[in-house]
Design a protein around this motif. Structure first.
Motif, mmCIF file in Angstrom:
data_model
loop_
_atom_site.group_PDB
_atom_site.id
_atom_site.type_symbol
_atom_site.label_atom_id
_atom_site.label_comp_id
_atom_site.label_asym_id
_atom_site.label_seq_id
_atom_site.Cartn_x
_atom_site.Cartn_y
_atom_site.Cartn_z
ATOM 1 N N ILE A 127 -1.707 -3.591 -0.792
ATOM 2 C CA ILE A 127 -2.789 -3.296 0.143
ATOM 3 C C ILE A 127 -4.060 -3.127 -0.679
ATOM 4 C CG2 ILE A 127 -3.587 -1.807 2.011
ATOM 5 C CD1 ILE A 127 -0.780 -3.117 2.493
ATOM 6 N N LEU A 128 -5.090 -3.875 -0.291
ATOM 7 C CA LEU A 128 -6.367 -3.822 -1.007
ATOM 8 C C LEU A 128 -7.451 -3.243 -0.109
ATOM 9 C CD1 LEU A 128 -6.405 -7.418 -2.574
ATOM 10 C CD2 LEU A 128 -5.448 -5.330 -3.549
ATOM 11 N N GLU A 129 -8.389 -2.551 -0.727
ATOM 12 C CA GLU A 129 -9.613 -2.099 -0.062
ATOM 13 C C GLU A 129 -10.764 -2.439 -0.990
ATOM 14 O OE1 GLU A 129 -9.846 2.001 1.123
ATOM 15 O OE2 GLU A 129 -8.077 1.808 2.412
ATOM 16 N N ASP A 130 -11.714 -3.181 -0.482
ATOM 17 C CA ASP A 130 -12.863 -3.604 -1.285
ATOM 18 C C ASP A 130 -12.433 -4.265 -2.595
ATOM 19 O OD1 ASP A 130 -14.634 -2.539 0.648
ATOM 20 O OD2 ASP A 130 -14.431 -0.543 -0.253
ATOM 21 N N GLY A 131 -11.363 -5.051 -2.530
ATOM 22 C CA GLY A 131 -10.878 -5.778 -3.695
ATOM 23 C C GLY A 131 -10.051 -4.968 -4.675
ATOM 24 N N LYS A 132 -9.884 -3.685 -4.413
ATOM 25 C CA LYS A 132 -9.126 -2.801 -5.312
ATOM 26 C C LYS A 132 -7.753 -2.491 -4.706
ATOM 27 C CE LYS A 132 -12.919 -1.946 -7.748
ATOM 28 N NZ LYS A 132 -13.233 -2.648 -8.926
ATOM 29 N N LEU A 133 -6.761 -2.366 -5.567
ATOM 30 C CA LEU A 133 -5.421 -2.002 -5.133
ATOM 31 C C LEU A 133 -5.401 -0.530 -4.722
ATOM 32 C CD1 LEU A 133 -2.401 -2.878 -4.925
ATOM 33 C CD2 LEU A 133 -2.140 -1.941 -7.233
ATOM 34 N N VAL A 134 -5.004 -0.253 -3.475
ATOM 35 C CA VAL A 134 -4.950 1.130 -3.002
ATOM 36 C C VAL A 134 -3.541 1.566 -2.622
ATOM 37 C CG1 VAL A 134 -7.348 1.226 -2.229
ATOM 38 C CG2 VAL A 134 -5.569 0.472 -0.634
ATOM 39 N N GLY A 135 -2.638 0.603 -2.487
ATOM 40 C CA GLY A 135 -1.281 0.959 -2.110
ATOM 41 C C GLY A 135 -0.396 -0.255 -1.965
ATOM 42 N N GLN A 136 0.811 0.028 -1.489
ATOM 43 C CA GLN A 136 1.793 -1.027 -1.297
ATOM 44 C C GLN A 136 2.709 -0.607 -0.161
ATOM 45 O OE1 GLN A 136 3.825 -3.143 -4.710
ATOM 46 N NE2 GLN A 136 5.338 -1.593 -4.237
ATOM 47 N N ILE A 137 3.029 -1.541 0.705
ATOM 48 C CA ILE A 137 3.973 -1.266 1.789
ATOM 49 C C ILE A 137 5.239 -2.059 1.509
ATOM 50 C CG2 ILE A 137 3.050 -3.063 3.327
ATOM 51 C CD1 ILE A 137 3.965 0.113 4.953
ATOM 52 N N SER A 138 6.365 -1.412 1.671
ATOM 53 C CA SER A 138 7.651 -2.053 1.433
ATOM 54 C C SER A 138 8.438 -2.098 2.740
ATOM 55 C CB SER A 138 8.448 -1.283 0.388
ATOM 56 O OG SER A 138 8.858 -0.029 0.922
ATOM 57 N N GLN A 139 9.505 -2.848 2.717
ATOM 58 C CA GLN A 139 10.388 -2.886 3.881
ATOM 59 C C GLN A 139 10.918 -1.488 4.178
ATOM 60 O OE1 GLN A 139 13.419 -5.869 3.293
ATOM 61 N NE2 GLN A 139 11.931 -7.527 3.268
ATOM 62 N N MET A 140 11.213 -0.707 3.136
ATOM 63 C CA MET A 140 11.715 0.655 3.327
ATOM 64 C C MET A 140 10.675 1.533 4.019
ATOM 65 S SD MET A 140 14.308 2.623 3.037
ATOM 66 C CE MET A 140 15.359 1.735 1.912
ATOM 67 N N ASP A 141 9.397 1.349 3.692
ATOM 68 C CA ASP A 141 8.330 2.112 4.344
ATOM 69 C C ASP A 141 8.293 1.820 5.844
ATOM 70 O OD1 ASP A 141 7.466 3.234 1.880
ATOM 71 O OD2 ASP A 141 6.196 1.488 1.492
ATOM 72 N N VAL A 142 8.497 0.558 6.198
ATOM 73 C CA VAL A 142 8.511 0.175 7.614
ATOM 74 C C VAL A 142 9.711 0.814 8.319
ATOM 75 C CG1 VAL A 142 8.688 -1.749 9.241
ATOM 76 C CG2 VAL A 142 7.237 -1.959 7.209
#
Length: 159
Positions: A127-142
């Protein structure tokens, strides 16, 4: 002649005052293990094993996403080095990482993200915000989001 109704007074439906949030940004992991393009593959393997993860984002010094490195990328490097009888200590992440990286919008509905996971066969999306990495979503998160939402009407959640 007066018409009588046998229906009682209708009760007003209660409005749900508590809005359930189900945006990707609400369920993504923000505390990420990241890698650098100049890092040695053997270091990545050690980190993957230590933290029991299957891969992670590769970022530059400005925290901009430049790729993804996975355990599969590391396995390929190990296999190639054995096949060609070449030492693998010098191989770098930048040589093995996947550079064409799909990302998701943090404002996306988490259940729409689930559909994208099914279509793409990816295990995680940065997950990016303004071109910077801010997080990651995984199948487990869903899956965690779905479990948290059980008993609620998923159609009424924020999109």
């Amino acid at each position: 002649m007066a018409i009588k109704s046998f229906q009682g007074a209708r009760r007003q439906q209660q409005k749900v005052t508590e809005q359930l949030s189900c945006k990707v940004s609400d369920y993504m992991t923000r505390d990420l293990i990241t890698f650098r393009p100049d890092q040695k593959i053997i270091e990545v393997v050690e980190i993957l094993i230590k933290h029991r993860i299957s891969g992670g984002p590769v970022v530059n010094e400005k925290n901009e996403l430049v790729g993804i490195i996975s355990e599969g990328d590391c396995l390929k490097q190990i296999s190639d080095s054995r096949y060609y009888n070449m030492p693998s200590e010098k191989d770098k992440v930048g040589e093995r990482m996947m550079t064409n990286v799909d990302t998701l919008d943090g404002n996306m509905n988490v259940f729409d993200a689930a559909s994208i996971f099914l279509e793409s066969k990816h295990r995680r999306f940065p997950i990016l915000e303004d071109g910077k990495l801010v997080g990651q979503i995984s199948q487990m998160d869903v899956l965690k989001a779905a479990l948290e939402m059980k008993g609620h009407n998923w159609n009424s959640t924020v999109k």
